[in-house]
Design a protein around this motif. Structure first.
Motif, PDB file in Angstrom:
ATOM      1  N   THR A 136       0.839  -1.198   0.000  1.00  0.00           N
ATOM      2  CA  THR A 136       0.000   0.000   0.000  1.00  0.00           C
ATOM      3  C   THR A 136       0.875   1.250   0.000  1.00  0.00           C
ATOM      4  O   THR A 136       1.996   1.240   0.513  1.00  0.00           O
ATOM      5  CB  THR A 136      -0.902   0.070   1.249  1.00  0.00           C
ATOM      6  OG1 THR A 136      -0.118   0.368   2.404  1.00  0.00           O
ATOM      7  CG2 THR A 136      -1.663  -1.234   1.458  1.00  0.00           C
ATOM      8  N   ASN A 140      -2.319   5.379   2.336  1.00  0.00           N
ATOM      9  CA  ASN A 140      -3.546   4.632   2.094  1.00  0.00           C
ATOM     10  C   ASN A 140      -3.947   3.832   3.337  1.00  0.00           C
ATOM     11  O   ASN A 140      -3.864   2.610   3.379  1.00  0.00           O
ATOM     12  CB  ASN A 140      -3.381   3.719   0.876  1.00  0.00           C
ATOM     13  CG  ASN A 140      -4.683   3.097   0.430  1.00  0.00           C
ATOM     14  OD1 ASN A 140      -5.693   3.187   1.099  1.00  0.00           O
ATOM     15  ND2 ASN A 140      -4.644   2.450  -0.718  1.00  0.00           N
ATOM     16  N   SER A 143      -6.628   0.844   2.999  1.00  0.00           N
ATOM     17  CA  SER A 143      -6.128  -0.435   2.512  1.00  0.00           C
ATOM     18  C   SER A 143      -5.287  -1.134   3.582  1.00  0.00           C
ATOM     19  O   SER A 143      -5.305  -2.364   3.690  1.00  0.00           O
ATOM     20  CB  SER A 143      -5.318  -0.226   1.236  1.00  0.00           C
ATOM     21  OG  SER A 143      -5.065  -1.465   0.626  1.00  0.00           O
TER      22      SER A 143
END
Length: 183
Positions: A136, A140, A143
């Motif tokens: 990721t 992020n 995620s």
């Protein structure tokens, strides 16, 4: 039986709320709805400005070689809402990397955690993989939460070149290894 034969056996896969299946060209309008909104794909690929760009991306990146790539479909609405795919499969080491995206209308409802957990179990139990990873972007956090809720553990932080902007970025890699207990 090799991994490609096994992936073919599981080209259609069902979870509690979702159906995972190959992409169809008729998914283009749902795909365009996702791909034309920069919020949906800010960490995946550039926003698509036209239906023609979405047709090209769908055909060339999701349908051309379909094994290990699933359209995520909501059972109730019978709508394609995202994708999960093996970015890299190493048959010798029995490892793979997962990549995924989801329409923002479905965020924070546990859909992606449901999909990742099911694909994780399928990968280990049926496909014979020993290790999965999820990479990721540092920023992020959504995620990263999916990876952690799905039993993946933070493995490393590293710098790498973004495949679209070519700028150096910070990334986190999460791993799930067969036999390790998740917390």
């Amino acid at each position: 039986m090799n991994i490609w034969t096994k992936l073919a056996m599981f080209s259609f896969y069902e979870t509690e709320r979702l159906i995972l299946r190959p992409f169809f060209f008729t998914d283009v309008y749902d795909f365009y709805q996702i791909a034309s909104d920069s919020e949906n794909l800010q960490f995946i690929f550039p926003t698509q400005a036209s239906i023609e760009e979405s047709q090209y991306a769908l055909a060339n990146y999701f349908m051309k070689s379909p094994l290990g790539i699933w359209a995520i479909c909501d059972k109730k609405q019978e709508k394609m809402i995202g994708s999960i795919k093996f970015e890299k499969i190493d048959e010798i080491k029995k490892e793979a990397e997962l990549g995924y995206f989801l329409n923002k209308e479905y965020w924070s409802q546990g859909y992606m955690t449901e999909v990742v957990t099911n694909i994780r179990d399928l990968s280990i139990e049926e496909l014979g993989l020993k290790q999965l990873s999820i990479v990721t972007h540092m920023e992020n956090s959504a995620s990263q939460k999916v990876a952690q809720k799905s039993g993946f553990k933070l493995y490393r932080r590293f710098k790498g070149s973004d495949r679209y902007s070519r700028k150096m970025r910070d990334y986190l890699e999460f791993r799930y290894t067969k036999g390790e207990l998740s917390e």
